[in-house]
Structures are given as structure tokens and as C-alpha cells.
Design a protein around this motif. Sequence first.
Motif, PDB file in Angstrom:
ATOM      1  N   THR A  28       0.855  -1.185   0.000  1.00  0.00           N
ATOM      2  CA  THR A  28       0.000   0.000   0.000  1.00  0.00           C
ATOM      3  C   THR A  28       0.893   1.238   0.000  1.00  0.00           C
ATOM      4  OG1 THR A  28      -0.047   0.167   2.414  1.00  0.00           O
ATOM      5  CG2 THR A  28      -1.730  -1.235   1.400  1.00  0.00           C
ATOM      6  N   PRO A  29       0.331   2.426  -0.209  1.00  0.00           N
ATOM      7  CA  PRO A  29       1.174   3.628  -0.164  1.00  0.00           C
ATOM      8  C   PRO A  29       1.603   4.016   1.249  1.00  0.00           C
ATOM      9  CG  PRO A  29      -0.905   4.019  -1.338  1.00  0.00           C
ATOM     10  CD  PRO A  29      -1.027   2.709  -0.647  1.00  0.00           C
TER      11      PRO A  29
ATOM     12  N   THR B  68      -7.016  -1.015   4.466  1.00  0.00           N
ATOM     13  CA  THR B  68      -7.132  -2.334   3.855  1.00  0.00           C
ATOM     14  C   THR B  68      -7.599  -3.369   4.875  1.00  0.00           C
ATOM     15  OG1 THR B  68      -5.366  -1.749   2.319  1.00  0.00           O
ATOM     16  CG2 THR B  68      -5.855  -4.097   2.572  1.00  0.00           C
ATOM     17  N   GLY B  69      -6.934  -3.388   6.037  1.00  0.00           N
ATOM     18  CA  GLY B  69      -7.298  -4.360   7.076  1.00  0.00           C
ATOM     19  C   GLY B  69      -8.715  -4.136   7.583  1.00  0.00           C
TER      20      GLY B  69
ATOM     21  N   TYR C 116      -2.670  -7.385  -8.215  1.00  0.00           N
ATOM     22  CA  TYR C 116      -2.731  -6.734  -6.900  1.00  0.00           C
ATOM     23  C   TYR C 116      -3.728  -5.585  -6.861  1.00  0.00           C
ATOM     24  CZ  TYR C 116       0.872  -9.718  -5.037  1.00  0.00           C
ATOM     25  OH  TYR C 116       1.534 -10.820  -4.590  1.00  0.00           O
ATOM     26  N   ASN C 117      -4.124  -5.103  -8.018  1.00  0.00           N
ATOM     27  CA  ASN C 117      -5.140  -4.037  -7.985  1.00  0.00           C
ATOM     28  C   ASN C 117      -6.501  -4.555  -7.547  1.00  0.00           C
ATOM     29  OD1 ASN C 117      -5.789  -5.384 -10.288  1.00  0.00           O
ATOM     30  ND2 ASN C 117      -5.870  -3.599 -11.632  1.00  0.00           N
ATOM     31  N   CYS C 118      -6.654  -5.897  -7.519  1.00  0.00           N
ATOM     32  CA  CYS C 118      -7.903  -6.476  -7.001  1.00  0.00           C
ATOM     33  C   CYS C 118      -7.773  -6.866  -5.530  1.00  0.00           C
ATOM     34  CB  CYS C 118      -8.301  -7.709  -7.811  1.00  0.00           C
ATOM     35  SG  CYS C 118      -8.772  -7.310  -9.492  1.00  0.00           S
ATOM     36  N   LEU C 119      -6.611  -6.614  -4.953  1.00  0.00           N
ATOM     37  CA  LEU C 119      -6.382  -7.040  -3.566  1.00  0.00           C
ATOM     38  C   LEU C 119      -6.202  -5.855  -2.617  1.00  0.00           C
ATOM     39  CD1 LEU C 119      -3.925 -10.072  -4.066  1.00  0.00           C
ATOM     40  CD2 LEU C 119      -6.412 -10.045  -4.108  1.00  0.00           C
TER      41      LEU C 119
ATOM     42  N   PRO D 290      -6.862  -1.191  -2.043  1.00  0.00           N
ATOM     43  CA  PRO D 290      -7.685  -0.032  -2.401  1.00  0.00           C
ATOM     44  C   PRO D 290      -7.252   0.692  -3.678  1.00  0.00           C
ATOM     45  CG  PRO D 290      -6.368   0.433  -0.428  1.00  0.00           C
ATOM     46  CD  PRO D 290      -6.176  -1.015  -0.758  1.00  0.00           C
ATOM     47  N   GLU D 291      -6.021   0.500  -4.136  1.00  0.00           N
ATOM     48  CA  GLU D 291      -5.583   1.191  -5.354  1.00  0.00           C
ATOM     49  C   GLU D 291      -5.936   0.382  -6.593  1.00  0.00           C
ATOM     50  OE1 GLU D 291      -1.453   3.152  -4.772  1.00  0.00           O
ATOM     51  OE2 GLU D 291      -1.464   1.216  -3.768  1.00  0.00           O
ATOM     52  N   SER D 292      -5.964   1.054  -7.729  1.00  0.00           N
ATOM     53  CA  SER D 292      -6.064   0.343  -9.006  1.00  0.00           C
ATOM     54  C   SER D 292      -4.713   0.480  -9.699  1.00  0.00           C
ATOM     55  CB  SER D 292      -7.220   0.894  -9.824  1.00  0.00           C
ATOM     56  OG  SER D 292      -8.422   0.693  -9.102  1.00  0.00           O
ATOM     57  N   SER D 293      -4.570   1.391 -10.658  1.00  0.00           N
ATOM     58  CA  SER D 293      -3.243   1.580 -11.238  1.00  0.00           C
ATOM     59  C   SER D 293      -2.282   2.038 -10.147  1.00  0.00           C
ATOM     60  CB  SER D 293      -3.297   2.636 -12.338  1.00  0.00           C
ATOM     61  OG  SER D 293      -4.113   2.177 -13.387  1.00  0.00           O
TER      62      SER D 293
END
Length: 473
Positions: free
Chosen positions: A140-141, A149-150, A335-338, A340-343
Motif C-alpha cells: 500500500t502507499p 485495507t485491514g 494486486y489491484n484487485c487485492l 484499495p488502489e487500481s493503477s
Amino acid sequence: MDPLFDRDKAEDVLSSVAAAAPDYLAGLDARLVRDVASLPLLDGLDGPLPEDGHGAPDSVAELLRIGTAAATHSSGPRFFHFVVGGSTPAAMAGDWVTSLLDQVGGMWTASAFATTAETVTLRWLRDLFGLPPDWGGVLTPSATFANLTGLACARQWWGEQHGVDVAADGIAGLPRMPVIASGYVHASVRKALQILGYGRDTVQVLASDDAGRADLDGMRAALSSGPAVLVGCAGEVNAGDFDPLSDMADLAEAHGAWLHVDGAFGLFAALSPRTAHLVDGVARADSVAADGHKWLNVPYESGFAFVREPERLGTTFGSWNAPYLAPMDDTSIDYNCLGPESSRRARALPIWASLRAYGRTGHRAMVERHLDLAERLEFLVDQSPDLELLAPAQLCVVCFRYTAPNHDLDALNTALGKAILDDGRVYVGTTVYRGMIALRPAIVNWRTTEADIDLLVKVVRELGAQLALRPPR
Ligand SMILES: *Cc1c(COP(=O)(O)O)cnc(C)c1O
């Protein structure tokens, strides 16, 4: 100017950055953390949007001229404010490679390289922290995003308890998800809850003292009324203390609660046998959040979230009904499906480079040096009659204040915090700890040495003495 005309300038402009780096990095040890005299340079950033553009060489030179002087040199050894790490040589170079390759880091089809690096990096991180190898994870960022996420996974779980698929149908109609924490709960957990639709004030704080220590009996009672989310803090920002994670894991197990642990920097206690006991129980959590840009000394932005049941990430963040996304298997992970981010950029590369370069023992050595430095600072504070230690140093944060007879110590320390930031030789501001204005330097930068700690004490005492001489207002 069409960027196409600049195509053959790439070598020049990248070389100009590389050429500026050695001087900048060598100067970090000596220069002020923030030089207020350089701030007028910021005007050079301003001006109208250029019509034709000045071209890359001129623009990058301008960015370097202003930035190398007017930036806060927070990646140097004496930025002790908040909890801010630097950037190791391997991690910084890994970050440059990330920009060089400019990968679409979220999709295997777009970059098998980036997604494979992420899978390996997450495995290495679980190993480093002693988390079970079969947990799921995503980069994540930041720890804020990792907490998000959690807690989003917790919300999905909470919906299931009520027969609702939150990812598909949302939370409207569901009762409010109870969230229980000690007073150590970080503002970013509240921010995550406010994004998730519960509001930041949904947290029920159960503390047994004015420092915020967990009230386990209160938590037990609160958990007995049904499924809830329990948030543990591994490493709070004021004094570096820890919630009793083992006890909280027992409670969560006994009451069927979801345990989320925010270990933004404190998870790194796992790296040393001297402090590993502080995170006992973390491997029994349901989700864990931490930062890379703090104690791992990887450049901004870098964080990671781990979840006990890997499929929860996919149910919470995946299946957006986008026909161009290929189905995932064990290697071709999107990972974009796992998360909060997409690109997203190939966030794994600086972490991979650092872990490969310095290994388990190198990162442990860095953490233990910081533990030693925190002990040294604690000792120096104890030895100084004008300094008062406010909490034992558990990890890498030392909480103390300046004292002088017949002074309002809150006013004095507020003024001191401001004076330290303006002085710039070291950087540390104030917090409120148990109702007192206090300094709380955090030591997590790989460059920091004993001399930097000694200078910190010297500057605090020198500026404190000057302020204490002024007649109280
Ligand atoms: C820093 C911190 C966070 C938030 O991390 P960001 O990287 O700023 O998003 C969360 N929890 C704790 C305990 C922290 O110290």
C-alpha cells in the motif's frame, strides 16, 4: 514544446539528477534539517502555467536548484519529528529503477515483473516479521492505506455476520460496526473508519490510565455483546508503547472478534530478540498494517497490509465487473484487485532491493542501533537536571520535556518546540502526553549516530535555557 522533441534529452536530465545526488547526500550529515533562510526560494516554484514550456534540462535544473536547498532534509540523520525514516542506498536506487521502468504494478498481464516482485517481497516481509507464510498481503502507499485495507476486510467480515456482502451491497441497513481500541489508537485508524462509512468517532476507547493503556476488563465486557472489531496498536507515537497484543488476541478468540493490529513502525520490534516480546500475539491477528517508509527506510510511499485469510482481500477489493481483467491464479496475481488502489507503481522494487541488499541481519542491526540510540537518549535525559523523562523508552521513541523552576512548563515546551524547528540543527516538535506538552523524538533513520543524539540533547538544553531566561509572560 511537444515532449517528443525532448526524447534525446533523457540521458542528460537523468544524469543531471544522478550528478546532483552525491553532493546532496554527502551534505545531509552537516546541513540544517530545515533552513528557514532557504524558504524564499519556494517563490521560484510559482508563476503562470508556461505556454511553450522551458524544456526538460532547464526545468529539472530548476527543480534541483530549489529542491536541494529548500526541501526539508528529512531523509538526513536528525529529523526526529513524527516517525520519519530515510532511504537506504539500495532502497533509493530501487525507487529510481521504479521510475525508470514505469510499470503498471497492479496487473500481471501488464507487468509480470512488478507483480512477481510484489509476491516475493510480501513473502520476505512476512518472514522478516515472523508472520505466518500462508497469510495474504498487499503493498500500500502507507500505513493509513494498510489500516484502511485491514479494516475494509473487517467490514466485509462484519457484513457476512449479518448475511450481507458489503463489497456488492454496501453497509446501508447494517448496524454500525463496533470498533474497540485502547487510547493508543492512531488517528489514521479513525481516518480509515471515516472513509469506510463508520465515522472516526465510532471507535470506543477503553483505557485504564491517562496515557491510554488498554483496559482489558472493559474490552472483555464490550466484546461480550456480539461480533466486533478490536484494534491493537503495536508502537504508539507518543512513547512507543504497545498494547498487550497476546491478551487482546485471547479476547478476540474467546469472543469471535476481528483483531486488527496497527504496527506502522512497532512491527519492527519483531526484528530484534531484545524487543520481539512486545509484538507477541501479532501472528494471531486477523489483519496487520505497517509502513515501509518509516523503519524500513524505503522512500515514500511505502506500506503493507497482511490478512490472515488471503481470500478476504479479493472479496473485499476485487471483482469489479471489468471484463478486461483476466482471472487470477497463484502466479498471475492482480494486486489491484487485492487493495484499495487500481493503477499503481511497482511499489515492491525499493523494498525488494533493500531486503536483498541488507538481508535479515542488516535490518536487525539497524533496528538495534536505534534501540541503543534511544537508550542513550533516555540516559542523557535522565542525567540532565533540566530534562524530565515522561515515559520509559520502550523502543525508538523517547518522550520528555524541558523543565525550569517557576515556569509554566506547557508554555515553555510549546515555545521550545517551535524554537527547535526554527533553529533547524535538529528537528523535533511537540505532542500532548498525559496532558503535558512534551517532545517525543523518534529514532528510525539509518544514518543517525550517537553524535546526532548528543546534538539533539545539546540543542534542546541550549534553546530551553534561553527561553527560560526570558521573564515569564
Ligand atoms: C505513522 C503511523 C500511522 C500512519 O502511517 P502513514 O504512513 O502516515 O499513513 C499509523 N499508525 C501509527 C502507529 C503510526 O505511527
